[in-house]
Design an enzyme around this catalytic site. Sequence first.
Site, mmCIF file in Angstrom:
data_model
loop_
_atom_site.group_PDB
_atom_site.id
_atom_site.type_symbol
_atom_site.label_atom_id
_atom_site.label_comp_id
_atom_site.label_asym_id
_atom_site.label_seq_id
_atom_site.Cartn_x
_atom_site.Cartn_y
_atom_site.Cartn_z
ATOM 1 N N LYS A 131 7.672 35.725 31.505
ATOM 2 C CA LYS A 131 8.657 35.233 32.484
ATOM 3 C C LYS A 131 8.406 35.757 33.874
ATOM 4 C CE LYS A 131 12.000 34.199 29.061
ATOM 5 N NZ LYS A 131 13.226 34.592 28.397
ATOM 6 N N LYS A 156 68.150 48.113 45.761
ATOM 7 C CA LYS A 156 68.147 47.108 44.694
ATOM 8 C C LYS A 156 66.739 46.529 44.538
ATOM 9 C CE LYS A 156 69.370 43.288 47.744
ATOM 10 N NZ LYS A 156 70.367 42.287 48.100
#
Lengths: 330, 431
Positions: free
Chosen positions: B162, B400
């Site tokens: 390759k 809150k």
Amino acid sequence: MLQKDVKLDNTSKTWVLEKHIDFLQSFGKERHQYESSMMEFLRMSGMYWGLTALYLINDGKIPKEDEIFEYIKSCEHSCGGYSPAPGHDPHLLYTLSAVQIACLLNRELELPIEKIVLYVSKLQQDDGSFTGDKWGEIDTRYSFCALACLSLLGKLNEINLVKAVEFIKSCQNFDGGFGSRPGAESHGGLIYCCVGSLSIAGRLDLVDADTLGWWLAERQLPSGGLNGRPEKLPDVCYSWWVFSTLNILGRDHWIDKEGLKTFILASQDNEGGGFSDRPGDEPDPFHTLFGLAALSLMSHDKILPIDPTYCMPKAVINRLGLKPQTLSRP
Amino acid sequence: MESLIKHYNSLKQIIFGIFKRTVGQFILYKVSGAVFNMVDQNQEHKSDSPDLYDSADNFNYVLYRDRPEWKDVQPIAQDDGPARVVQIAYSTKFSDVYDYFRAVLKSGEKSLRALSLVTDAITLNPANYTVWIYRLEIVKHLKVDLNNELEYISNVIREFTKNYQVWQYRKTIVEMLNDPSGELEFTADILDMDSKNYHAWQYRQWVLTTFSELMQYELNFVDNLISQDMRNNSAWNQRYFVINNSDPDSDVINKELEYTFGKIRILSKNESAWNYLRGLLLYSENGVLEDKVRDFCSNLYNKGNRSVHLMSCLIDLTDADESTDPENVEKIKFALKLCFDLASDYDPIRRYYWAYISKDIELKFNFKEHDTKILLLHTMSSSALEKIPDVGIDDKGRYKYILIKVTDQNDSSNQSKYVVRGGQRFDFHGN
């Protein structure tokens, strides 16, 4: 026969940012001895991978800028091309890497731009394709290198862009993908090169985005990783080639991003830093850049944004005034 | 000249001797393929030894600097330049060979000993194309028998299947020989080791287009590969390459259609065969092929097959059918149901794709009212939304929590998500 994939057993998703910085800064020291001597012939690209990766996770800071620029100059040839290391032959791959590094350093104007333009334009063939060097190999990778290189220098008009686009079009396959040459099999890396070239040329209208997008989305395996062709194992570098192409085409939401993130993070070296091709393998700068770049496209923690076409920091592409074409979500 | 060849042949023994000794333990580093890496899991020759060349197997290897016949050459060390960003650590043998190679390159020496040196340099790093270019110059200068050179490159390719340079070198040698007679067999050998080797296929296509008389045998070859592994995408691509180059008439295409149907009947979850089928449809005129494919698919579906590719193909065929026939309404409904089933059951990781296709069909046929709508609510696929942290809560204070629905105005998909914020900015209230 079962589908090829990897299993992610007990893999960590911990994000080891500091270790990646260390890895990139120390690459080439003793423990990588063998790999390093094999890297000489692509050293300029090695620097581009390492430095771009470092830029992305180190707040855009690159150490030893002057030394790096001097190194580039030492690889400069009278023909206008750059070699991977001093004394080697120049090649289009390393010419692009040299220009990319100079852009990272904000010093591209100090390069011999006219000569580089001449070198690159001479590699264009009659059919619009490019060879990588005088050795003569033709590949759509080199089309991308040529277009990226010249556009970074603001000289895209110096080649025959119409012909260059025609050649890329001729490499389009029946499945919507692209290969290295006409007739060659569709391949994730080459699709990136072709779509990236068309993005630079502003010709994404030539892409069948739905067909190609589907082919690319099919590259995702159950592990979350992406492969480059059907029936191949996943590899971190395709997290870039495939995913960035989907991003350019406005179709990156067609795959499961959480799954991809999990696969990339599992390919980190949790001890020494860096990324490998897939979980458990040795890390290297190549896969480290492409792993980080893909995470950047997914806006992962503390990674600067990357440009999907150039694989360079978005800030650098913006500074150069470049606007590579992308498609919006359908 | 004859003595030169003789000399070369004996040298070849020596060269191959060295080659075989070192190559067995050679690591081909994973990135050595290219910048755009096409590495493969089958490719790597790994070893744990950091410096192979000092291992016991090579005890009788003599460094060039210790060889009397090289005494006249002054080696040139690698100039690493000033930067140390990517440092290179060389083994002794590697440095030695390349120091002498640089010297030979500089002096331009084209001799048998230079050929032997180049062979060593290639063995150590076959990806260095400078070495290959110089080898070719030496081969041309010495008029080395090209058949020997072909044999040499065959052996190198078998070890480094390759690598770009080795295939390019082979191409050059075959061009110079103008004889492709062994090429199909050779590439078949390499593909036998890995049937998806991109370089081998690319080279084989070059052989077939350059020496077109060889094309007639190719379909047989492809057939064998597909029979061995029906999922071999490279082989299917090669099949398309052969058919496409043969200027096929409708008989050929029909035969291909039947062939593909046959393979799909055996293995319906095979992406490659389905893609090939779509490729064949590009040859369709007046919807003739589409009808055949639709019949084939419906048949499979009715037998209970739920392959993603089968369902996808059925959807595509509906999407391509512009007919306003009342019967088409049923087809559209069916396609929308398939999209829904895919998004929810058969292919949920690509649910956004199926949602898109579904919406596309709705728009195209102006068909809004149906009970298989794909709803993807409160998802985080928009990149702008992803950047917003899910939770943002101050460390200290009494305040809150608030739940906020966030949408991205720049995103036409109207996606949204919920995030939680808490901090001093948000006054606390009693209940």
